[in-house]
Design a protein around this motif. Structure first.
Motif, short mmCIF file in Angstrom:
data_model
loop_
_atom_site.label_atom_id
_atom_site.label_comp_id
_atom_site.label_asym_id
_atom_site.label_seq_id
_atom_site.Cartn_x
_atom_site.Cartn_y
_atom_site.Cartn_z
N THR A 52 0.82 -1.21 0.00
CA THR A 52 0.00 0.00 0.00
C THR A 52 0.85 1.27 0.00
O THR A 52 0.31 2.36 0.13
CB THR A 52 -0.93 0.04 1.23
OG1 THR A 52 -0.15 0.29 2.41
CG2 THR A 52 -1.70 -1.26 1.38
N ASP A 180 -0.41 -8.59 -3.63
CA ASP A 180 -0.19 -7.86 -4.89
C ASP A 180 0.69 -8.72 -5.78
O ASP A 180 1.87 -8.44 -5.98
CB ASP A 180 0.49 -6.52 -4.61
CG ASP A 180 0.43 -5.59 -5.80
OD1 ASP A 180 1.22 -5.79 -6.73
OD2 ASP A 180 -0.42 -4.67 -5.82
N THR A 186 0.33 0.60 -7.11
CA THR A 186 -0.33 1.87 -7.41
C THR A 186 -0.79 2.46 -6.08
O THR A 186 -1.79 2.03 -5.51
CB THR A 186 -1.54 1.67 -8.33
OG1 THR A 186 -1.12 0.97 -9.50
CG2 THR A 186 -2.13 3.01 -8.75
N CYS A 187 -0.03 3.43 -5.58
CA CYS A 187 -0.32 4.00 -4.27
C CYS A 187 -1.69 4.67 -4.25
O CYS A 187 -2.08 5.33 -5.21
CB CYS A 187 0.75 5.03 -3.89
SG CYS A 187 2.41 4.33 -3.79
N GLY A 188 -2.41 4.45 -3.15
CA GLY A 188 -3.69 5.11 -2.97
C GLY A 188 -4.86 4.40 -3.60
O GLY A 188 -6.00 4.83 -3.45
N GLU A 189 -4.62 3.31 -4.32
CA GLU A 189 -5.70 2.55 -4.94
C GLU A 189 -5.83 1.18 -4.28
O GLU A 189 -4.84 0.57 -3.88
CB GLU A 189 -5.46 2.39 -6.45
CG GLU A 189 -5.50 3.70 -7.22
CD GLU A 189 -5.43 3.47 -8.72
OE1 GLU A 189 -5.54 2.29 -9.14
OE2 GLU A 189 -5.28 4.46 -9.45
N THR A 190 -7.04 0.68 -4.19
CA THR A 190 -7.29 -0.62 -3.59
C THR A 190 -6.88 -1.73 -4.55
O THR A 190 -7.28 -1.73 -5.72
CB THR A 190 -8.78 -0.78 -3.23
OG1 THR A 190 -9.15 0.26 -2.32
CG2 THR A 190 -9.03 -2.13 -2.58
N GLU A 191 -6.08 -2.68 -4.06
CA GLU A 191 -5.65 -3.82 -4.88
C GLU A 191 -6.79 -4.82 -4.96
O GLU A 191 -7.33 -5.26 -3.94
CB GLU A 191 -4.41 -4.47 -4.27
CG GLU A 191 -3.89 -5.66 -5.05
CD GLU A 191 -3.49 -5.30 -6.47
OE1 GLU A 191 -3.94 -6.00 -7.39
OE2 GLU A 191 -2.76 -4.31 -6.65
N THR A 192 -7.19 -5.17 -6.18
CA THR A 192 -8.31 -6.09 -6.37
C THR A 192 -7.87 -7.50 -6.76
O THR A 192 -8.61 -8.46 -6.53
CB THR A 192 -9.27 -5.56 -7.46
OG1 THR A 192 -8.54 -5.35 -8.67
CG2 THR A 192 -9.90 -4.24 -7.01
#
Length: 318
Positions: A52, A180, A186-192
């Motif tokens: 994160t 991940d 990608t900082c600031g985005e939720t990993e899906t």
């Protein structure tokens, strides 16, 4: 068997998230009492960053650390579970559960994983489970096991400074972060896209345990769950908190209110990042005894004026 600390490997090689499905390797609620202390390091520099872009890692860390809150839970027994079905490819047992210090470095060299197990899965995947409790390993080499099978119990063997199971995931020998797996941060985005069948909640630091005591406790006693509790004649009444993943600029708010009103309320501004820490505040006894009745305590961790975590307790003084 491959058990020492592996060299830092690149996480850049893309992998398909569906290639391996993982479940939690610890039979304990990760929203309390257990928690994840550290994640895979994604920063190639001497600094460290988790997936994160936060600091819940350390330089070169190659796995995920699922932690127990106190040392006494080793003796109580918390199961380590197979995160995926596979074949047992390596085992070690017999190492003592002892907190690592630099004077033990030569003793454990080449055996930093402590007691542990390597499982081999299909299509080049491996999982490794480290720092297990001495004498707890339940499987044998070559055994076929299913997801959720009890491999042993959480300990503190090898290079471990707190009780936990370290889970490493590898694909064709390369370290993979199950949170991940493609290594693209990608900082600031939720990993899906993850390898988890059910994602363990990410906690960006938090409160491990809180309590009251008859004096400012030693950190070692908090970790061992051997803090002396207060009574009506204690010379002091103290509120304390054991925290993880705190950052510079965080505020720790400690409060304790008794039958006659406030005992203590204090905000402490943290001046540096810390993987584990504790804070305590209290008041000395100024009369014959503490008033009988209900005492309410609360600890809150604030970051950028937002509540990260909060815990409360109650104490009845006879």
């Amino acid at each position: 068997m491959r058990f020492g600390l592996l060299a830092l490997l690149s996480l850049a090689a893309p992998v398909a998230a569906g290639d391996l499905s993982l479940s939690s390797p610890i039979d304990c609620d990760l929203n309390g009492p257990c928690y994840i202390q550290q994640y895979v390091d994604h920063d190639p520099s001497p600094k460290a960053s988790d997936f994160t872009c936060s600091g819940l890692s350390y330089d070169g860390h190659k796995g995920t650390d699922f932690a127990l809150p106190t040392y006494d839970m080793i003796a109580t027994g918390v199961d380590v579970l197979a995160s995926a079905s596979g074949i047992v490819a390596g085992i070690r047992d017999g190492m003592e559960d002892a907190r690592y210090s630099s004077d033990r470095e030569a003793e454990i060299k080449g055996r930093e994983c402590g007691n542990g197990i390597v499982l081999r899965h299909a299509d080049g995947w491996e999982t490794q489970y480290c720092h297990m409790r001495k004498g707890s390993v339940t499987v044998s080499e070559g055994q076929q096991i299913n997801t959720g099978y009890i491999l042993g119990q959480v300990g503190m063997s090898g290079r471990a400074e707190f009780p936990h199971v370290h889970l490493s995931v590898r694909h064709d020998g390369k370290v993979v972060d199950p949170f991940d797996p493609d290594g693209t941060i990608t900082c600031g985005e939720t990993e899906t896209d993850t390898l988890w069948s059910e994602d363990p909640s990410y906690r960006a630091g938090g409160i491990v345990t809180i309590g009251t005591s008859a004096a400012i406790p030693e950190f070692s006693d908090i970790r061992a769950n051997t803090v002396t509790p207060p009574d009506a004649q204690s010379n002091a009444l103290v509120m304390y908190a054991f925290l993880f993943g705190t950052q510079k600029g965080d505020i720790i708010r400690l409060s304790l209110i008794g039958p006659d009103g406030e005992i203590v309320e204090r905000d402490t501004l943290l001046k540096r990042n810390q993987a584990q820490s504790f804070r305590a505040a209290g008041k000395k006894l100024k009369s014959a005894r503490w008033p009988a009745g209900l005492y309410s305590g609360e600890v809150t961790l604030l970051r950028d004026e937002q509540i990260i975590d909060s815990q409360s307790l109650s104490l009845i003084m006879p």
